[in-house]
Design a protein around this motif. Structure first.
Motif, PDB file in Angstrom:
ATOM      1  N   PRO A 193      11.164  38.042  64.254  1.00  0.00           N
ATOM      2  CA  PRO A 193      12.588  37.956  63.927  1.00  0.00           C
ATOM      3  C   PRO A 193      13.057  36.515  63.710  1.00  0.00           C
ATOM      4  N   ALA A 194      12.439  35.564  64.414  1.00  0.00           N
ATOM      5  CA  ALA A 194      12.823  34.161  64.226  1.00  0.00           C
ATOM      6  C   ALA A 194      12.485  33.698  62.807  1.00  0.00           C
ATOM      7  N   ALA A 195      11.319  34.078  62.300  1.00  0.00           N
ATOM      8  CA  ALA A 195      10.927  33.699  60.939  1.00  0.00           C
ATOM      9  C   ALA A 195      11.834  34.354  59.899  1.00  0.00           C
ATOM     10  N   ILE A 196      12.175  35.612  60.114  1.00  0.00           N
ATOM     11  CA  ILE A 196      13.070  36.302  59.186  1.00  0.00           C
ATOM     12  C   ILE A 196      14.453  35.660  59.219  1.00  0.00           C
ATOM     13  N   GLY A 197      14.913  35.275  60.392  1.00  0.00           N
ATOM     14  CA  GLY A 197      16.207  34.596  60.501  1.00  0.00           C
ATOM     15  C   GLY A 197      16.209  33.262  59.776  1.00  0.00           C
ATOM     16  N   LEU A 198      15.137  32.490  59.913  1.00  0.00           N
ATOM     17  CA  LEU A 198      15.020  31.213  59.210  1.00  0.00           C
ATOM     18  C   LEU A 198      15.069  31.429  57.705  1.00  0.00           C
ATOM     19  N   TRP A 199      14.340  32.423  57.226  1.00  0.00           N
ATOM     20  CA  TRP A 199      14.339  32.742  55.804  1.00  0.00           C
ATOM     21  C   TRP A 199      15.743  33.165  55.345  1.00  0.00           C
ATOM     22  N   GLY A 200      16.403  34.008  56.138  1.00  0.00           N
ATOM     23  CA  GLY A 200      17.731  34.504  55.771  1.00  0.00           C
ATOM     24  C   GLY A 200      18.774  33.409  55.690  1.00  0.00           C
ATOM     25  N   ILE A 201      18.650  32.407  56.535  1.00  0.00           N
ATOM     26  CA  ILE A 201      19.613  31.305  56.540  1.00  0.00           C
ATOM     27  C   ILE A 201      19.314  30.311  55.417  1.00  0.00           C
ATOM     28  N   ARG A 202      18.068  30.025  55.202  1.00  0.00           N
ATOM     29  CA  ARG A 202      17.684  28.912  54.324  1.00  0.00           C
ATOM     30  C   ARG A 202      17.452  29.289  52.863  1.00  0.00           C
ATOM     31  N   ALA A 203      16.861  30.443  52.585  1.00  0.00           N
ATOM     32  CA  ALA A 203      16.465  30.792  51.218  1.00  0.00           C
ATOM     33  C   ALA A 203      17.675  30.962  50.311  1.00  0.00           C
ATOM     34  N   GLY A 204      17.538  30.461  49.093  1.00  0.00           N
ATOM     35  CA  GLY A 204      18.607  30.586  48.114  1.00  0.00           C
ATOM     36  C   GLY A 204      18.502  29.525  47.045  1.00  0.00           C
ATOM     37  N   VAL A 205      19.572  29.387  46.279  1.00  0.00           N
ATOM     38  CA  VAL A 205      19.616  28.436  45.170  1.00  0.00           C
ATOM     39  C   VAL A 205      20.913  27.652  45.247  1.00  0.00           C
ATOM     40  N   ASP A 206      20.815  26.342  45.057  1.00  0.00           N
ATOM     41  CA  ASP A 206      21.987  25.476  44.940  1.00  0.00           C
ATOM     42  C   ASP A 206      22.052  25.000  43.495  1.00  0.00           C
ATOM     43  N   ALA A 207      23.169  25.258  42.831  1.00  0.00           N
ATOM     44  CA  ALA A 207      23.340  24.840  41.439  1.00  0.00           C
ATOM     45  C   ALA A 207      24.406  23.757  41.382  1.00  0.00           C
ATOM     46  N   ALA A 208      24.067  22.658  40.734  1.00  0.00           N
ATOM     47  CA  ALA A 208      24.980  21.527  40.583  1.00  0.00           C
ATOM     48  C   ALA A 208      24.840  20.990  39.159  1.00  0.00           C
ATOM     49  N   PRO A 209      25.734  20.124  38.727  1.00  0.00           N
ATOM     50  CA  PRO A 209      25.598  19.556  37.383  1.00  0.00           C
ATOM     51  C   PRO A 209      24.276  18.820  37.158  1.00  0.00           C
ATOM     52  N   GLU A 210      23.655  18.337  38.222  1.00  0.00           N
ATOM     53  CA  GLU A 210      22.384  17.620  38.089  1.00  0.00           C
ATOM     54  C   GLU A 210      21.200  18.560  37.905  1.00  0.00           C
ATOM     55  N   GLY A 211      21.293  19.785  38.415  1.00  0.00           N
ATOM     56  CA  GLY A 211      20.193  20.726  38.298  1.00  0.00           C
ATOM     57  C   GLY A 211      20.225  21.798  39.365  1.00  0.00           C
ATOM     58  N   LEU A 212      19.100  22.481  39.515  1.00  0.00           N
ATOM     59  CA  LEU A 212      18.959  23.562  40.492  1.00  0.00           C
ATOM     60  C   LEU A 212      18.038  23.131  41.614  1.00  0.00           C
ATOM     61  N   THR A 213      18.372  23.541  42.831  1.00  0.00           N
ATOM     62  CA  THR A 213      17.480  23.380  43.963  1.00  0.00           C
ATOM     63  C   THR A 213      17.162  24.777  44.471  1.00  0.00           C
ATOM     64  N   VAL A 214      15.894  25.140  44.403  1.00  0.00           N
ATOM     65  CA  VAL A 214      15.438  26.452  44.865  1.00  0.00           C
ATOM     66  C   VAL A 214      14.883  26.261  46.268  1.00  0.00           C
ATOM     67  N   ARG A 215      15.477  26.960  47.238  1.00  0.00           N
ATOM     68  CA  ARG A 215      15.088  26.798  48.639  1.00  0.00           C
ATOM     69  C   ARG A 215      14.367  28.038  49.155  1.00  0.00           C
ATOM     70  N   SER A 216      13.315  27.798  49.921  1.00  0.00           N
ATOM     71  CA  SER A 216      12.616  28.885  50.612  1.00  0.00           C
ATOM     72  C   SER A 216      12.757  28.623  52.110  1.00  0.00           C
TER      73      SER A 216
END
Length: 123
Positions: free
Chosen positions: A38-61
């Motif tokens: 559950p700790a690993a799933i929680g870390l993934w749930g909080i951190r994973a995603g994409v940040d989009a800005a005028p400079e580009g994309l940051t893909v987070r795992s």
């Protein structure tokens, strides 16, 4: 900047899984690593995603991130409920937490209009 993350309901499920795993993990000392699931799933749930800005994309795992300038992205492709960024090399980078309906907002966060041949969104 626009952030795309998974639903906060994942964290509620992690709490329930943690409480469910606790009696098993405390029954024997060698079962304690069960709590890491559950700790690993929680870390993934909080951190994973994409940040989009005028400079580009940051893909987070869960454990790392990768940055792409907008010039490195040829377009986007939707397959089912998932979206991938298409790179000039032919590689496809999955975009966690981005749904096909989010692509216009993703592109707009970069200051680019959606449309034309440069931005492809197929199913």
């Amino acid at each position: 900047m626009v952030r795309f993350r998974y639903s906060g309901a994942i964290l509620i499920a992690v709490v329930f899984a943690l409480f469910g795993a606790l009696p098993l993990a405390l029954s024997k000392w060698w079962l304690t690593p069960v709590l890491l699931v559950p700790a690993a799933i929680g870390l993934w749930g909080i951190r994973a995603g994409v940040d989009a800005a005028p400079e580009g994309l940051t893909v987070r795992s869960a454990v790392g991130s990768r940055r792409f300038d907008w010039s490195e992205i040829d377009g986007f492709e939707a397959v089912g409920r998932r979206v991938t960024a298409l790179l000039p090399s032919g590689a496809a980078v999955p975009l966690p937490a981005v749904r096909p309906t989010d692509v216009p907002r993703l592109v707009a966060a970069g200051g680019h209009p959606l449309g034309g041949d440069a931005d492809t969104l197929g199913s």
